[in-house]
Write a protein that holds these residues in place. Sequence first.
Motif, PDB file in Angstrom:
ATOM      1  N   LEU A 128     -16.177   1.575  -2.944  1.00  0.00           N
ATOM      2  CA  LEU A 128     -15.140   1.525  -3.980  1.00  0.00           C
ATOM      3  C   LEU A 128     -14.269   2.777  -3.938  1.00  0.00           C
ATOM      4  O   LEU A 128     -13.031   2.697  -4.007  1.00  0.00           O
ATOM      5  CB  LEU A 128     -15.783   1.377  -5.361  1.00  0.00           C
ATOM      6  CG  LEU A 128     -16.573   0.086  -5.599  1.00  0.00           C
ATOM      7  CD1 LEU A 128     -17.275   0.135  -6.960  1.00  0.00           C
ATOM      8  CD2 LEU A 128     -15.659  -1.128  -5.526  1.00  0.00           C
ATOM      9  N   LEU A 129     -14.914   3.921  -3.785  1.00  0.00           N
ATOM     10  CA  LEU A 129     -14.169   5.179  -3.704  1.00  0.00           C
ATOM     11  C   LEU A 129     -13.364   5.257  -2.413  1.00  0.00           C
ATOM     12  O   LEU A 129     -12.208   5.700  -2.414  1.00  0.00           O
ATOM     13  CB  LEU A 129     -15.144   6.361  -3.797  1.00  0.00           C
ATOM     14  CG  LEU A 129     -14.525   7.764  -3.882  1.00  0.00           C
ATOM     15  CD1 LEU A 129     -13.560   7.855  -5.050  1.00  0.00           C
ATOM     16  CD2 LEU A 129     -15.625   8.816  -4.004  1.00  0.00           C
ATOM     17  N   ALA A 130     -13.963   4.794  -1.314  1.00  0.00           N
ATOM     18  CA  ALA A 130     -13.253   4.802  -0.038  1.00  0.00           C
ATOM     19  C   ALA A 130     -12.004   3.930  -0.100  1.00  0.00           C
ATOM     20  O   ALA A 130     -10.931   4.324   0.377  1.00  0.00           O
ATOM     21  CB  ALA A 130     -14.180   4.322   1.081  1.00  0.00           C
ATOM     22  N   ALA A 131     -12.133   2.743  -0.693  1.00  0.00           N
ATOM     23  CA  ALA A 131     -10.985   1.837  -0.819  1.00  0.00           C
ATOM     24  C   ALA A 131      -9.895   2.459  -1.681  1.00  0.00           C
ATOM     25  O   ALA A 131      -8.694   2.316  -1.394  1.00  0.00           O
ATOM     26  CB  ALA A 131     -11.430   0.506  -1.410  1.00  0.00           C
ATOM     27  N   THR A 132     -10.310   3.169  -2.733  1.00  0.00           N
ATOM     28  CA  THR A 132      -9.338   3.832  -3.611  1.00  0.00           C
ATOM     29  C   THR A 132      -8.590   4.931  -2.869  1.00  0.00           C
ATOM     30  O   THR A 132      -7.356   5.051  -2.966  1.00  0.00           O
ATOM     31  CB  THR A 132     -10.047   4.433  -4.837  1.00  0.00           C
ATOM     32  OG1 THR A 132     -10.719   3.390  -5.553  1.00  0.00           O
ATOM     33  CG2 THR A 132      -9.047   5.107  -5.763  1.00  0.00           C
ATOM     34  N   ILE A 133      -9.327   5.728  -2.104  1.00  0.00           N
ATOM     35  CA  ILE A 133      -8.707   6.831  -1.355  1.00  0.00           C
ATOM     36  C   ILE A 133      -7.764   6.301  -0.277  1.00  0.00           C
ATOM     37  O   ILE A 133      -6.628   6.776  -0.131  1.00  0.00           O
ATOM     38  CB  ILE A 133      -9.793   7.727  -0.731  1.00  0.00           C
ATOM     39  CG1 ILE A 133     -10.564   8.467  -1.826  1.00  0.00           C
ATOM     40  CG2 ILE A 133      -9.182   8.728   0.255  1.00  0.00           C
ATOM     41  CD1 ILE A 133     -11.788   9.214  -1.329  1.00  0.00           C
ATOM     42  N   VAL A 134      -8.232   5.310   0.472  1.00  0.00           N
ATOM     43  CA  VAL A 134      -7.399   4.732   1.534  1.00  0.00           C
ATOM     44  C   VAL A 134      -6.162   4.070   0.935  1.00  0.00           C
ATOM     45  O   VAL A 134      -5.037   4.247   1.428  1.00  0.00           O
ATOM     46  CB  VAL A 134      -8.212   3.717   2.367  1.00  0.00           C
ATOM     47  CG1 VAL A 134      -7.302   2.953   3.322  1.00  0.00           C
ATOM     48  CG2 VAL A 134      -9.305   4.434   3.153  1.00  0.00           C
ATOM     49  N   GLY A 135      -6.365   3.320  -0.146  1.00  0.00           N
ATOM     50  CA  GLY A 135      -5.227   2.672  -0.801  1.00  0.00           C
ATOM     51  C   GLY A 135      -4.221   3.686  -1.323  1.00  0.00           C
ATOM     52  O   GLY A 135      -3.002   3.487  -1.200  1.00  0.00           O
ATOM     53  N   ALA A 136      -4.712   4.794  -1.899  1.00  0.00           N
ATOM     54  CA  ALA A 136      -3.820   5.833  -2.425  1.00  0.00           C
ATOM     55  C   ALA A 136      -3.045   6.506  -1.291  1.00  0.00           C
ATOM     56  O   ALA A 136      -1.842   6.794  -1.429  1.00  0.00           O
ATOM     57  CB  ALA A 136      -4.630   6.870  -3.199  1.00  0.00           C
ATOM     58  N   ALA A 137      -3.730   6.758  -0.181  1.00  0.00           N
ATOM     59  CA  ALA A 137      -3.061   7.379   0.966  1.00  0.00           C
ATOM     60  C   ALA A 137      -1.952   6.478   1.497  1.00  0.00           C
ATOM     61  O   ALA A 137      -0.838   6.937   1.802  1.00  0.00           O
ATOM     62  CB  ALA A 137      -4.085   7.668   2.069  1.00  0.00           C
ATOM     63  N   TYR A 138      -2.242   5.187   1.576  1.00  0.00           N
ATOM     64  CA  TYR A 138      -1.229   4.249   2.075  1.00  0.00           C
ATOM     65  C   TYR A 138      -0.135   4.000   1.046  1.00  0.00           C
ATOM     66  O   TYR A 138       1.013   3.703   1.405  1.00  0.00           O
ATOM     67  CB  TYR A 138      -1.880   2.947   2.543  1.00  0.00           C
ATOM     68  CG  TYR A 138      -2.137   2.997   4.025  1.00  0.00           C
ATOM     69  CD1 TYR A 138      -1.191   2.520   4.932  1.00  0.00           C
ATOM     70  CD2 TYR A 138      -3.290   3.578   4.522  1.00  0.00           C
ATOM     71  CE1 TYR A 138      -1.395   2.610   6.296  1.00  0.00           C
ATOM     72  CE2 TYR A 138      -3.507   3.673   5.891  1.00  0.00           C
ATOM     73  CZ  TYR A 138      -2.548   3.188   6.770  1.00  0.00           C
ATOM     74  OH  TYR A 138      -2.744   3.291   8.119  1.00  0.00           O
ATOM     75  N   LEU A 139      -0.461   4.128  -0.236  1.00  0.00           N
ATOM     76  CA  LEU A 139       0.581   4.010  -1.258  1.00  0.00           C
ATOM     77  C   LEU A 139       1.581   5.151  -1.094  1.00  0.00           C
ATOM     78  O   LEU A 139       2.799   4.942  -1.202  1.00  0.00           O
ATOM     79  CB  LEU A 139      -0.054   4.050  -2.653  1.00  0.00           C
ATOM     80  CG  LEU A 139       0.920   3.982  -3.831  1.00  0.00           C
ATOM     81  CD1 LEU A 139       1.754   2.702  -3.777  1.00  0.00           C
ATOM     82  CD2 LEU A 139       0.175   4.083  -5.153  1.00  0.00           C
ATOM     83  N   ALA A 140       1.066   6.340  -0.809  1.00  0.00           N
ATOM     84  CA  ALA A 140       1.955   7.483  -0.564  1.00  0.00           C
ATOM     85  C   ALA A 140       2.838   7.223   0.654  1.00  0.00           C
ATOM     86  O   ALA A 140       4.043   7.520   0.642  1.00  0.00           O
ATOM     87  CB  ALA A 140       1.128   8.755  -0.365  1.00  0.00           C
ATOM     88  N   LEU A 141       2.247   6.652   1.697  1.00  0.00           N
ATOM     89  CA  LEU A 141       3.026   6.318   2.895  1.00  0.00           C
ATOM     90  C   LEU A 141       4.056   5.232   2.580  1.00  0.00           C
ATOM     91  O   LEU A 141       5.182   5.253   3.097  1.00  0.00           O
ATOM     92  CB  LEU A 141       2.091   5.849   4.016  1.00  0.00           C
ATOM     93  CG  LEU A 141       1.188   6.908   4.646  1.00  0.00           C
ATOM     94  CD1 LEU A 141       0.191   6.257   5.602  1.00  0.00           C
ATOM     95  CD2 LEU A 141       2.023   7.957   5.379  1.00  0.00           C
ATOM     96  N   GLY A 142       3.660   4.289   1.727  1.00  0.00           N
ATOM     97  CA  GLY A 142       4.576   3.220   1.358  1.00  0.00           C
ATOM     98  C   GLY A 142       5.749   3.726   0.536  1.00  0.00           C
ATOM     99  O   GLY A 142       6.892   3.299   0.728  1.00  0.00           O
ATOM    100  N   LEU A 143       5.481   4.652  -0.381  1.00  0.00           N
ATOM    101  CA  LEU A 143       6.539   5.199  -1.232  1.00  0.00           C
ATOM    102  C   LEU A 143       7.535   6.027  -0.437  1.00  0.00           C
ATOM    103  O   LEU A 143       8.690   6.201  -0.849  1.00  0.00           O
ATOM    104  CB  LEU A 143       5.922   6.049  -2.345  1.00  0.00           C
ATOM    105  CG  LEU A 143       5.131   5.265  -3.414  1.00  0.00           C
ATOM    106  CD1 LEU A 143       4.440   6.216  -4.371  1.00  0.00           C
ATOM    107  CD2 LEU A 143       6.054   4.313  -4.178  1.00  0.00           C
ATOM    108  N   THR A 144       7.096   6.564   0.692  1.00  0.00           N
ATOM    109  CA  THR A 144       7.995   7.342   1.557  1.00  0.00           C
ATOM    110  C   THR A 144       8.635   6.478   2.639  1.00  0.00           C
ATOM    111  O   THR A 144       9.351   6.997   3.498  1.00  0.00           O
ATOM    112  CB  THR A 144       7.233   8.512   2.215  1.00  0.00           C
ATOM    113  OG1 THR A 144       6.094   8.003   2.917  1.00  0.00           O
ATOM    114  CG2 THR A 144       6.769   9.509   1.168  1.00  0.00           C
ATOM    115  N   GLY A 145       8.346   5.187   2.605  1.00  0.00           N
ATOM    116  CA  GLY A 145       8.985   4.264   3.531  1.00  0.00           C
ATOM    117  C   GLY A 145       8.377   4.196   4.916  1.00  0.00           C
ATOM    118  O   GLY A 145       8.979   3.621   5.827  1.00  0.00           O
ATOM    119  N   ASN A 146       7.184   4.753   5.080  1.00  0.00           N
ATOM    120  CA  ASN A 146       6.562   4.755   6.408  1.00  0.00           C
ATOM    121  C   ASN A 146       5.812   3.460   6.708  1.00  0.00           C
ATOM    122  O   ASN A 146       5.611   3.120   7.879  1.00  0.00           O
ATOM    123  CB  ASN A 146       5.606   5.946   6.522  1.00  0.00           C
ATOM    124  CG  ASN A 146       6.348   7.269   6.608  1.00  0.00           C
ATOM    125  OD1 ASN A 146       7.025   7.544   7.585  1.00  0.00           O
ATOM    126  ND2 ASN A 146       6.253   8.073   5.561  1.00  0.00           N
TER     127      ASN A 146
END
Length: 200
Positions: A106-124
Amino acid sequence: MSTAVARTQLGWIRSIPAAACLGAVLSMILVALGVTMQSGATHFLTTAAYRWTAVGIPLLLAAAAALIDVRSLRLPDRFTAAIAVFAAVQIPVLSAGAIAQMWGPLLAATIVGAAYLALGLTGNVGFGDVKFSAALALAVGASVGMAAIFIVPIAVMVGAMQRLAQMAAGKSGPRPHGPALVIAAAAVVSVHTLLAAGWV
């Protein structure tokens, strides 16, 4: 039967709730088989073969989604939903009911999702990649725990190599990131298995 009628009747298969239900059913069937199959006093649930099956099914679903991503530059939410629900059923089984171990995926999914959300918000990456990455981390984390966070650096590295190859070929434009995520997830599972077996 006309093509239009056939599509209407089969449309429910393509819906997100139906895909989620399918993921749950597949996962519960696997659990039922794990409970009933045993070798002597050893239940199949406790074997490495069960763990491989439990992580292999969502990886196969993810590979199918990645192929669609290659063709259409879109990761279907129905695959993401099926992977996430399948994993959610497997987490308490693979954790043997230990609450402390359930927090890992659960924590791993949250961390990975948050990292990719940051990438998504920057358009990557696209937001389909954000959802897909979290679902994959949940599925992989059910077997490898917090090690699933390594999906992020591996997938980013594979994506960078893909971009370099694209530039070397003189091509530009958007590229699918789904395959990089699947490669990263498979790599994490493989390396974790080798380490656990003492082969590395």
